[in-house]
Scaffold this active site. Structure first.
Site, short mmCIF file in Angstrom:
data_model
loop_
_atom_site.label_atom_id
_atom_site.label_comp_id
_atom_site.label_asym_id
_atom_site.label_seq_id
_atom_site.Cartn_x
_atom_site.Cartn_y
_atom_site.Cartn_z
CG HIS A 135 -9.22 -17.11 49.76
ND1 HIS A 135 -9.50 -17.97 48.72
CD2 HIS A 135 -8.42 -16.15 49.24
CE1 HIS A 135 -8.91 -17.54 47.62
NE2 HIS A 135 -8.24 -16.44 47.90
CD GLU A 136 -7.33 -12.80 50.94
OE1 GLU A 136 -6.12 -12.83 50.62
OE2 GLU A 136 -8.24 -12.67 50.11
CD GLU A 168 -6.41 -17.05 44.22
OE1 GLU A 168 -7.32 -17.02 45.07
OE2 GLU A 168 -5.57 -16.13 44.10
ZN LIG Z 1 -6.91 -15.49 46.57
#
Ligand SMILES: [Zn+2]
Ligand SMILES: [Zn+2]
Lengths: 494, 494
Positions: B265-266, B295
């Site tokens: 994710h990061e 995001e």
């Molecule tokens: Zn995030």
């Protein structure tokens, strides 16, 4: 004395508090650059740090400062506030005296010269380095001349004053002249005495186990890990801020002894920072007194405490359990007090180290006065190394006049601090022993903390509230007296 | 178009470049605080960071800006320079609209509330938290009202605009209203379908081995370690600057699966930062387009790529060699697509996650409009959790309305970004597949780099040079269309 009775002083306190906040960020940026930052981040970081430096410079040269400092001086102040005001004035003058165009030109030249030096040094490329150094030296001399005129002292005195306020060429000539009169002979005597000593095999040790050992040793020296950390960098240093001291070292897996003593040394710097007066944090009076005094604390830890048999006995079990070392403390003492003339200053032992400084002091003086041209530096170097340490360095620029970063970044006047620090350290030890008794016995009986406590009371907690001479008088009963250093070397090595 | 033809624009470029240098230092300070700083350094760091924030705010509200922006607008500019000027104006307005006394008051209240929240949350102490939150909410509402008046929109719209420029309550009501009409039923269907699936034993794995695995996975995703690093913090985040992205995660030695997907994710966030246009570094137009788009990139990496069978097949051998895992990629796929309604947003799976956002969106809207009092928040929470996810949360404040940090620091309007991001991500995948073919097949045939390349061309390298709608149109042929998200969930889970 409160803010109302001297609003000008309060204005200054707030202003310098602001400066210290930006200096906090500058220290963080420097530390991160040396320990954490990936290479590719360098360009943007460099630009951000330059912007920050510009901002700090603009705060230190704020037009309101001159008048506000004068006004604050005319209203009531406590003795400590007066000391703080004195430091404020000093910082203001230091920042203001050099025109900003010269600061920018020198910063750029230094950046260029250092960058090239990293490569040129490893290639032993004196011909390539020479023009860069000439250019930088001419800017450094320009700076020295401007400072000299403003302070009405000689150019080299003005440079010394940046690092050791009040120190003069004349004093150093006396101190170092004396040193030169007995040190080369002492080195010869020590070598004769040590020549039959055995050498020992040093076990290999992983960087991880050395780091674990380092943290144990820092704990023994009562380093406060709630206000600091230990990391790795290619050039060990003690950075960060007093409330968060960032100490670094490097590990040689084939020889743990140098990394270990490096940690002890940097912990000495760190203890000074961590011990600075809490009430004066963020103010000029709350900073360490001088570079030589800073060095005196690292050298106290490393040379007076760290290389002594009591401390080595204390840490011997940790070396055994963490590194699997079988070296006894007698053997460790032997290793850590071995005297061997060598080419490199930073690798030098306690006895030969001052020779490296004597050489650099003479060179800097002559470079600044113009008696020595940059082009003639290698020859000067060779002849001095020959006469001081009996070493031939002809043609070895890399391990000769190109070995240090200082000149490559245009920093002149700093080198004497190292040996002044060693002298202060010996003097502190002498005064401490007059009060507390033999330091080796104290450490042997588990009272290292009273040694640290003495330093804390007399030096760390004083910040810059006293002048150097006054600090020395209050802590040792006299101003700098190099005899203690001579006594220390003779006592330990002969 | 050069500096001479529009000197006002050049002045602005220099000014915003300065701001970005200070923001670089701010990002470094934040990262260090979360990863490296010892506890005891917090107070001085806090003061330094506050001083820096004040300075950045003063640069963003410099009196010359308004006029210089107008003047720059009247002289020739390229399309991209116009886009940059638009972003400059936006930043200027955002910084200027709120009076600095309110900024200070809210910052202080937020600091106090967050600090207390850390303790109160772990004690499930709603009664203690309530007055702090009431105080902070009233300041947040004051800010919302001021922004609303200046932008001539509703207060909640003004808050949304801070994170997703142009997004409105009306649009969100439509998007989220639609979601609400089918999602709870879908969750039920998926659960029915999954209820007979086996569960798997996840092997324990040391933090060190998980970190090694994480770096391998980051390499697979082509994270540039010359411009970034991976460290540990208690709350994972992606910080630093585009040229030096500082990514963090945490490791659960009993369950590596969440830490691993956290890194994926990061890394999605990091890839966006590392891919931002080099020519626009330090300028507003060179920044990521919006929080929801940020995001969308992390969720593209995590949800679209990371939890798909092709990627899990790709990394299966690394799990085996580095963690000794015997999980097959089929089992991994099963683990990573398991749907289970739960109390905690950050632990939620892809399908139930939007329900947590729907709840928060309704709550924030009602809190800002005054329809919902802080005192009634727990009851509101319970009834929503019951109706959206069929979970009873009565009396569990800790895992209920006190679970997130956002409100505890006075941040309203951010939550919708998470679900908007999931929607953008699904839309990007659809458009990409129209051009490049099935993404799973691409990854299976070793062409993950063409997936990344598409994102780089269409999104990362655009920075903020296009409006959100224009970016979406150029990359996907349409503005935000939530149907792709619905299609994605149905395709993967039913
Ligand atoms: Zn995030
Ligand atoms: Zn030192």
């Amino acid at each position: 004395m409160n803010a109302k009775s001297n609003p000008h002083y309060q204005t200054l306190v707030n202003h310098f508090q602001s400066i210290s906040h930006f200096e906090h960020l500058s220290a963080l940026g420097d530390w991160d650059q040396a320990t954490m930052m990936p290479m590719g981040g360098g360009e943007a970081r460099g630009a951000a740090m330059a912007e920050l430096a510009k901002h700090i410079h603009s705060l230190k040269t704020a037009p309101m400062l001159a008048q506000t400092i004068s006004e604050a001086d005319e209203l009531p102040l406590t003795e400590q506030q007066k000391a703080n005001l004195t430091e404020m004035r000093y910082q203001y003058l230091q920042a203001n005296v050099v025109p900003s165009e010269l600061v920018v030109a020198k910063t750029k030249a230094a950046y260029h010269c250092e960058h090239a030096w990293r490569e040129q040094r490893s290639n032993n490329d004196w011909q390539g380095f020479k023009p860069n150094l000439e250019n930088l030296m001419s800017l450094a001399k320009e700076e020295a001349n401007i400072r000299a005129e403003a302070q009405n002292v000689s150019p080299y005195d003005a440079l010394l004053d940046k690092f050791e306020p009040g120190m003069t060429t004349a004093s150093l000539e006396q101190i170092f002249g004396n040193l030169k009169s007995w040190l080369p002979q002492l080195i010869q005597q020590v070598q004769d005495k040590q020549k039959s000593e055995a050498s020992f095999t040093i076990p290999t040790a992983s960087a991880e186990s050395q780091a674990r050992l380092g943290r144990e040793i820092m704990n023994i020296l009562d380093f406060d890990f709630n206000h600091g950390r230990l990391d790795i960098s290619s050039h060990p240093f003690c950075g960060g801020v007093a409330s968060d001291v960032r100490l670094t070292t490097r590990y040689d897996e084939g020889d743990f002894t140098s990394g270990l003593m490096g940690i002890v040394h940097e912990t000495g710097h760190a203890k000074y920072e961590q011990g600075l007066p809490l009430a004066w944090r963020g103010q000029p009076a709350g900073l360490a007194r001088s570079m030589a005094l800073h060095e005196s604390q690292s050298l106290f830890c490393e040379m007076q405490v760290g290389r002594g048999p009591a401390f080595l006995k204390l840490i011997e079990p940790y070396l055994s359990s963490l590194l699997g070392s079988q070296l006894t403390h007698d053997q460790l003492t032997n290793i850590y007090t071995r005297v061997t003339p060598g080419l490199i200053r930073v690798d030098a032992d306690e006895v030969t180290y001052p020779c490296h400084i004597l050489l650099r002091f003479e060179a800097e003086k002559a470079l600044v006065s113009g008696e020595l041209a940059v082009a003639d530096l290698p020859e000067f170097w060779s002849s001095q190394m020959q006469s001081l340490l009996g070493i031939n360095t002809d043609g070895d620029y890399k391990n000769g006049c190109m070995q240090d970063i200082h000149w490559a970044v245009g920093e002149l006047g700093y080198f004497p601090s190292y040996t002044l620090g060693a002298m202060y350290a010996a003097q502190f030890r002498n005064a401490m022993e007059c009060e507390l008794g033999c330091m080796e016995s104290l450490i042997n009986s588990g009272k290292l903390s009273s040694v640290m406590g003495w330093l804390n009371d007399k030096i760390w907690s004083q910040g810059s509230l006293l002048s150097i001479d006054e600090l020395m008088r209050q802590s040792t009963g006299e101003t700098l007296n190099p005899e203690h250093f001579k006594k220390h070397l003779i006592g330990r090595y002969l």
